[in-house]
Design a protein around this motif. Structure first.
Motif: not given
Length: 266
Positions: A44, A164, A167, A171, A178, A180, A225
């Motif tokens: 991430l 969440a 996400i 996943w 991922i 952000i 996240a």
């Protein structure tokens, strides 16, 4: 380009519209960063979304970490805040692709179909049409990853738990990255911004989702996240923290930027 693709909306504004100039600016941003080397690529990333002259060098520190995973990452889940259109929940596009001056990025329609039963997810092309928080990430991703599919979600009025949950559905494994998209404080004097942004980053590094939109304009997707990162025991690493007063602006009113990588723990 195509009737069922979202054309670039901020090329020539947030980043160069001419492909060679864009490639050169991205290369310059990446060159200033330490490459990831043989280390495992992050799962991430938190990256800023201002014009490249302001935040591109900061974003470069995050995207340089993906070099070793170019052949492995096949899908990017990209979440950023809505700036122009009010949205309840998270907005997915109906388009089949997003276009940039560097070419076309296919949308992973099958991944979006996995979200169909979640009430916080809606299809809303208007939320994406002029949104820069997602678009400015695409040329960087095209440069460092080459071929990948995209799951773009514009995040409006949603809880951290709702984000969440989305996400978590997306996943995946090592093939999924991922991203952000969020800036930090806005329009504070330089020294005050430094103090506020440092405190915000400390909270992020503690995986604390209690953030507000004065601390980070993308506080909503970021909070979700951070819940997911905590559940998956990711370890955050600060790569860069600066503001527009450090990069290309005056210091009277600045915008804060950070690059943070979240990596699988031991």
């Amino acid at each position: 380009m195509g009737a069922n693709s979202r054309p670039a909306a901020v090329a020539g504004l947030f980043y160069p519209a001419e492909p060679q100039a864009l490639q050169a600016l991205i290369a310059q941003s990446l060159a200033g960063a330490a490459p990831g080397g043989a280390a495992a690529a992050p799962k991430l990333l938190l990256v800023p979304h201002a014009g490249y002259v302001y935040s591109g060098a900061v974003a470069g520190h995050a995207y340089a970490r993906l070099a070793a995973a170019r052949s492995r990452i096949r899908r990017v889940v990209l979440l950023g805040p809505t700036h122009r259109v009010a949205v309840r929940g998270l907005a997915a596009p109906r388009a089949a692709a997003f276009d940039t001056p560097l070419g076309r990025v296919a949308i992973d329609r099958a991944a979006l179909a996995q979200l169909a039963d979640l009430p916080q997810v809606q299809f809303n092309d208007a939320a994406h049409a002029q949104e820069h928080s997602l678009e400015v990430q695409l040329p960087f991703l095209q440069r460092v990853l080459g071929d990948f599919t995209l799951v773009p979600l514009a995040v409006g009025d949603a809880s951290a738990v709702e984000v969440a949950q989305v996400i978590e559905r997306l996943w995946g494994g090592d093939e999924t990255l991922i991203v952000i998209s969020s800036d930090l404080s806005h329009y504070l004097p330089y020294a005050q911004a430094q103090a506020v942004d440092r405190a915000t980053v400390e909270r992020i590094l503690q995986l604390d989702p209690a953030l507000d939109h004065q601390q980070a304009c993308g506080a909503t997707p970021l909070a979700g996240a951070l819940l997911a990162a905590r559940a998956h025991r990711l370890a955050p690493r600060l790569l860069d923290l600066r503001n527009s007063g450090d990069t290309a602006g005056d210091r009277a009113r600045v915008v804060g930027y950070c690059a943070i990588a979240f990596e699988a723990g031991p």
